[in-house]
Design a protein around this motif. Sequence first.
Motif, mmCIF file in Angstrom:
data_model
loop_
_atom_site.group_PDB
_atom_site.id
_atom_site.type_symbol
_atom_site.label_atom_id
_atom_site.label_comp_id
_atom_site.label_asym_id
_atom_site.label_seq_id
_atom_site.Cartn_x
_atom_site.Cartn_y
_atom_site.Cartn_z
ATOM 1 N N VAL A 173 10.475 14.967 -4.763
ATOM 2 C CA VAL A 173 11.856 15.175 -4.451
ATOM 3 C C VAL A 173 12.741 15.653 -5.789
ATOM 4 O O VAL A 173 13.396 16.545 -5.484
ATOM 5 N N ALA A 174 12.542 14.934 -6.777
ATOM 6 C CA ALA A 174 13.348 14.977 -7.918
ATOM 7 C C ALA A 174 12.872 16.511 -8.445
ATOM 8 O O ALA A 174 13.717 17.097 -8.872
ATOM 9 N N GLU A 175 11.727 16.858 -8.293
ATOM 10 C CA GLU A 175 11.088 18.243 -8.946
ATOM 11 C C GLU A 175 11.838 19.274 -7.995
ATOM 12 O O GLU A 175 11.989 20.568 -8.640
ATOM 13 N N ALA A 176 12.027 19.083 -6.875
ATOM 14 C CA ALA A 176 12.658 20.011 -5.858
ATOM 15 C C ALA A 176 14.025 20.234 -5.790
ATOM 16 O O ALA A 176 14.512 21.193 -5.656
ATOM 17 N N THR B 66 0.627 -1.295 0.026
ATOM 18 C CA THR B 66 -0.072 -0.050 -0.071
ATOM 19 C C THR B 66 0.907 1.154 0.023
ATOM 20 O O THR B 66 0.412 2.438 -0.226
ATOM 21 N N ILE B 67 2.091 1.161 0.464
ATOM 22 C CA ILE B 67 2.691 2.529 0.462
ATOM 23 C C ILE B 67 3.720 2.695 -0.677
ATOM 24 O O ILE B 67 4.104 3.783 -1.039
ATOM 25 N N ILE C 127 6.481 6.394 -4.719
ATOM 26 C CA ILE C 127 6.795 6.773 -6.021
ATOM 27 C C ILE C 127 6.547 8.454 -6.101
ATOM 28 O O ILE C 127 7.192 9.119 -6.539
ATOM 29 N N GLU C 128 5.368 8.593 -5.556
ATOM 30 C CA GLU C 128 4.989 10.212 -5.697
ATOM 31 C C GLU C 128 6.021 11.050 -5.114
ATOM 32 O O GLU C 128 6.267 11.785 -5.335
ATOM 33 N N GLU C 129 6.356 10.538 -3.753
ATOM 34 C CA GLU C 129 7.140 11.186 -2.887
ATOM 35 C C GLU C 129 8.782 11.325 -3.574
ATOM 36 O O GLU C 129 9.099 12.455 -3.537
#
Length: 142
Positions: free
Chosen positions: A136-139, A124-125, A130-132
């Motif tokens: 991080v990559a975008e930041a 479930t996590i 993956i979203e997190e």
Amino acid sequence: MITVVGLGPGEPDAVPAAALRALAEASVVFSPSLPAALEAALTAVLGAAPQPLPPLAGLPPGAAIAAPDAEAHRLARVMPDALTFPDREALRARAIGAQVARLAAVGLELRRECPWDREQTAATIVPHTIEEAFEVAEALPA
């Protein structure tokens, strides 16, 4: 020459004996703000409290800077000519280990205190992880 000395993860009972020997050989010991228990332990062993860390350009030759590994690694990076104890590669590895331990502690705290986290399983996590990771990559700067 200035020496940056890693004190381990920052716990008084985890300071390496070799780090204490390196500090004892310094003409003067400086440190950034330390937890009270760690400062007290250094004071007991060295016979005097570390002095507050002045601007790095004003450090006298023979001085040492004592800091937990992560902070010592940061200081060593901004002071490329300083000696380090342990050597730079080992200090880097210990600093990474300290940060991983902090991350693990956050994870444990979340699993203990957050009802949503306690309900999660590996299956479930994964979508949230993956979203997190994308966030991080975008930041990160390009």
